[in-house]
Design an enzyme around this catalytic site. Structure first.
Site, mmCIF file in Angstrom:
data_model
loop_
_atom_site.group_PDB
_atom_site.id
_atom_site.type_symbol
_atom_site.label_atom_id
_atom_site.label_comp_id
_atom_site.label_asym_id
_atom_site.label_seq_id
_atom_site.Cartn_x
_atom_site.Cartn_y
_atom_site.Cartn_z
ATOM 1 C CB CYS A 1 -0.954 0.083 1.186
ATOM 2 S SG CYS A 1 -2.087 -1.297 1.284
ATOM 3 N NE ARG B 1 4.676 2.003 -0.107
ATOM 4 C CZ ARG B 1 5.679 1.845 0.741
ATOM 5 N NH1 ARG B 1 6.905 2.098 0.342
ATOM 6 N NH2 ARG B 1 5.473 1.441 1.966
ATOM 7 C CD1 TRP C 1 0.150 -6.523 -2.734
ATOM 8 C CD2 TRP C 1 -0.270 -6.983 -0.575
ATOM 9 N NE1 TRP C 1 0.494 -7.833 -2.500
ATOM 10 C CE2 TRP C 1 0.256 -8.149 -1.193
ATOM 11 C CE3 TRP C 1 -0.597 -7.038 0.770
ATOM 12 C CZ2 TRP C 1 0.453 -9.329 -0.499
ATOM 13 C CZ3 TRP C 1 -0.405 -8.223 1.469
ATOM 14 C CH2 TRP C 1 0.121 -9.353 0.820
ATOM 15 C CG ASN D 1 1.303 0.868 4.288
ATOM 16 O OD1 ASN D 1 1.025 -0.319 4.136
ATOM 17 N ND2 ASN D 1 2.544 1.329 4.272
ATOM 18 N N GLY D 2 -0.945 -0.810 6.405
ATOM 19 C CA GLY D 2 -0.682 -1.597 7.614
ATOM 20 C C GLY D 2 -1.877 -2.475 7.934
ATOM 21 C CD GLU E 1 17.717 -12.926 -5.718
ATOM 22 O OE1 GLU E 1 17.148 -13.397 -4.718
ATOM 23 O OE2 GLU E 1 17.357 -11.893 -6.285
ATOM 24 C CE LYS F 1 14.549 -11.104 -8.546
ATOM 25 N NZ LYS F 1 15.092 -10.894 -7.260
ATOM 26 C CE LYS G 1 11.740 -2.798 -4.675
ATOM 27 N NZ LYS G 1 12.541 -3.869 -5.305
HETATM 28 C C1 AGP Z 1 12.598 -10.131 -4.348
HETATM 29 O O1 AGP Z 1 12.710 -9.795 -5.662
HETATM 30 C C2 AGP Z 1 11.557 -9.416 -3.584
HETATM 31 N N1 AGP Z 1 11.381 -8.085 -3.895
HETATM 32 C C3 AGP Z 1 11.530 -9.753 -2.092
HETATM 33 O O2 AGP Z 1 11.889 -11.070 -1.885
HETATM 34 C C4 AGP Z 1 12.359 -8.835 -1.160
HETATM 35 O O3 AGP Z 1 13.722 -9.087 -1.293
HETATM 36 C C5 AGP Z 1 11.881 -9.065 0.273
HETATM 37 O O4 AGP Z 1 10.515 -8.760 0.359
HETATM 38 C C6 AGP Z 1 12.655 -8.269 1.278
HETATM 39 O O5 AGP Z 1 12.500 -6.899 1.083
HETATM 40 P P1 AGP Z 1 13.482 -5.872 1.753
HETATM 41 O O6 AGP Z 1 14.852 -6.126 1.224
HETATM 42 O O7 AGP Z 1 12.936 -4.536 1.350
HETATM 43 O O8 AGP Z 1 13.411 -6.088 3.228
#
Ligand code: AGP
Length: 612
Positions: free
Chosen positions: A2, A27, A76, A102-103, A484, A488, A607
């Site tokens: 959000c 977000r 979200w 947000n929350g 990773e 991805k 995100k």
């Molecule tokens: C990966 O591509 C994601 N965006 C996700 O796994 C991300 O790394 C995770 O949510 C942690 O986020 P942060 O690094 O902002 O804490």
């Protein structure tokens, strides 16, 4: 998770809110809405399910909505499916109060029942609506929106960044936060709130970070902040020097591709200022060499890709420091009664600096006496501010949900830190120290050579994009890197994908390898290359379709057993994942492109994950 934005000033609010939401859409993007107070003090609320563009079309870019004060939200969903009714802003029964949030309000059901018993009628399934309804309930009683707000904050539990407008107060709006990010923006004759700076930099670079428990009253002439005890707070102002273009695509079809290509520069910014004449120096670090010598155990705590960086960190730091290093998912850490005391160093890794699970783990570790060093990208974020020490990755704003440049800079910084500590502790020889530092400085340039030719990756993506299940296999650092690569691929292409430590396959998972199964075999880690080869042959014997990744030194050998081999330049073994990750990012990107996926905004994701 959000995004919220608020504006008050001389301009028309609606177009500004929509532009702000466009920058925050990463977000959360299942619905969006705005609420603007008209010159006649009437609340105008427009919201809709779907991407922001649906809302933009609905309100014709915002121009017909008159008013100089408003709030906006991109969602979200947590409580209630994404639909028009559940979208924010939420409005109270008599239409005097509108709220964006947000929350999560954890005790919303209890409050809802209380209000329903008072005759309040609810429209949505959300936790947020209780905030709007409870505020109006208190406001009816006290006729003072600030007082109503404080009473509300005493009553609600959970995490929140809130933006609140009240038609009885047409010249100001209110903001509050607890465990969710919220910034205040100071413009010329206008003021803002936003979930992050990307929504503000087109208008102002003068910001302050609202802290937990604080309440802000936002007017066009300024912002006043009071703390949980209603005492005035003088906020420290920060100047944001990010370029506006840093948060735009700049000719790339997707933010993800742009951010992949920004990696060499981001690495230079992260590494070079910390290396002087071959020596690593962390001038910003308060953690003393004496304190380091007292450390008996290191935890690395993070989520998602940041956790994967930590997995590489476990191998590298343990090897360099000869101290036990455990990398733990932040969402597990606080529930596992971790062995943390004053001799524990906790390294917290987070791009956003706002991930709730990571934040909670940090607090747990701190409460148990650990020293906290965080590796964070977003300056001034909650994790950065609550850590004993923060080391910033200078990756700039990362917009694509799938992280790339943040991962790379986190990894470089963690390696740099490990080596710096090893030197302090005397657990690395001068020769090895020099060799790693020298190689670290060449990583950005070598990365550029990988990025200079993406054609083989595009061809391989076209060849493989129809597979519906993929395994990434590797040992040691290659296993950690495979985690990773696998994430991805799955997060943006929706192909089922798993990463396995190669040696573990034969204990069960190899039964899933059938003719045609795609196996991405990582043979980058030099010391175990022969073992990697054996595993390639092992899965090949079961009919797997192999895509191998190795270094120039081993390319010829790998080509003897399999046709599709991706090659990256050699570097020091501990740093090899920094180069190996680039083809994996590009592979995921081009596969997702072939499959027509929404690369920057994958389904169900956001995100910044500010809920547990
Ligand atoms: C990966 O591509 C994601 N965006 C996700 O796994 C991300 O790394 C995770 O949510 C942690 O986020 P942060 O690094 O902002 O804490």
């Amino acid at each position: 998770m959000c995004g919220i934005v608020g504006y008050v000033g001389a301009e028309q609010a609606a177009p500004i809110l929509l532009d702000g939401l466009a920058r925050l859409e990463y977000r959360g993007y299942d619905s969006a809405g705005i609420a603007v107070v008209s010159p006649e003090h009437v609340l105008q609320v427009k919201k809709s399910k779907g991407r922001l563009q649906v809302l933009r079309d609905l309100v014709e870019g915002g121009k017909p909505i008159e008013g100089h004060l408003g709030i906006g939200h991109t969602r979200w969903a947590t409580h209630g499916e994404p639909n028009d009714v559940n979208s924010h802003p939420h409005v109270s029964q008599n239409g005097r109060v509108a709220v964006v949030h947000n929350g999560i309000i954890e005790n919303y059901l209890e409050i809802k029942e209380f209000l329903q018993a008072q005759g309040v009628h609810f429209r949505s399934e959300t936790d947020t609506e209780v905030v709007a309804q409870l505020l109006e309930y208190y406001f009816n009683d006290c006729s003072d929106i600030l007082d109503a707000m404080y009473r509300l904050l005493d009553r609600i539990e959970g995490a929140y960044a809130l933006g609140v407008i009240c038609t009885d107060e047409p010249d100001r709006f209110i903001a509050a936060r607890k465990d969710a990010p919220l910034l205040l923006g100071y413009g010329e004759g206008c003021s803002f709130i936003a979930s992050d700076v990307t929504a503000l930099i087109a208008h102002t670079r003068d910001v302050a970070y609202l802290d937990d428990g604080e309440v802000a009253i936002v007017t066009k002439d300024g912002i006043t902040v009071t703390d949980a005890l209603r005492q005035p707070v003088e906020k420290e102002r920060h100047f944001i020097d990010w370029d506006v273009s840093a948060a735009e695509k700049g000719g790339y079809p997707h933010f993800m591709l742009k951010e992949i290509f920004e990696q060499p520069e981001a690495l230079r910014k992260t590494i070079f200022p910390r290396v002087h004449a071959g020596r690593i120096a962390f001038e910003e670090l308060k953690f003393s060499p004496d304190a380091l010598r007292r450390v008996r155990r290191i935890y690395i705590v993070a989520c998602g890709s940041s956790y994967h960086v930590g997995m590489i960190g476990k191998y590298n730091l343990e090897r360099l420091l000869r101290i036990p290093v455990e990398t733990v998912l932040a969402s597990e850490f606080r529930y596992c009664d971790p062995l943390v005391d004053e001799t524990t160093l906790v390294l917290v890794i987070s791009q956003s600096g706002e991930t709730l699970d990571t934040m909670a783990a940090l607090r747990e570790a701190k409460a148990r006496g650990a020293y906290i060093i965080s590796i964070v990208n977003v300056v001034g974020s909650s994790i950065a501010r609550e850590s004993d020490d923060v080391l910033y990755t200078w990756a700039g704003p990362e917009i694509a949900v799938a992280t790339t440049k943040a991962y790379s800079t986190q990894l470089a910084l963690l390696n740099l830190l490990g080596l710096y500590f090893a030197d302090e502790l005397g657990t690395v020889t001068q020769t090895e120290y020099d060799a790693i530092v020298e190689q670290l400085l060449t990583v950005p340039g070598k990365m550029e050579t990988i990025l200079a030719d993406t054609e083989p990756l595009q061809c391989l993506a076209a060849h493989y994009f129809n597979h519906d299940s993929v395994f990434f296999i590797g040992r040691n650092l290659d296993y950690a890197l495979g985690l990773e690569g696998s994430l991805k691929l799955k997060e943006i292409s929706y192909i089922h994908s798993e990463a396995y430590a190669s040696g573990e396959l034969k204990h069960g998972t190899i039964s899933l390898i059938v003719p045609g199964t795609l196996v991405v075999a990582l043979g980058l880690y030099g010391p175990l290359f022969d073992k990697a080869m054996s595993n390639v042959i092992e899965v090949q014997a079961r009919g797997a379709d192999i895509l191998a990744l190795t270094t120039e030194r081993h390319a010829a050998e790998m080509r003897k057993v399999t046709e599709h081999v991706l090659v990256v330049p050699d570097t020091h073994a501990l740093l090899q994942p920094s180069l190996g990750v680039v083809p994996l990012q590009l592979f995921a990107y081009y596969v997702a492109l072939q499959r027509g996926c929404d690369i920057d905004k994958p389904r169900n994701l956001a995100k910044s994950v500010t809920v547990e």
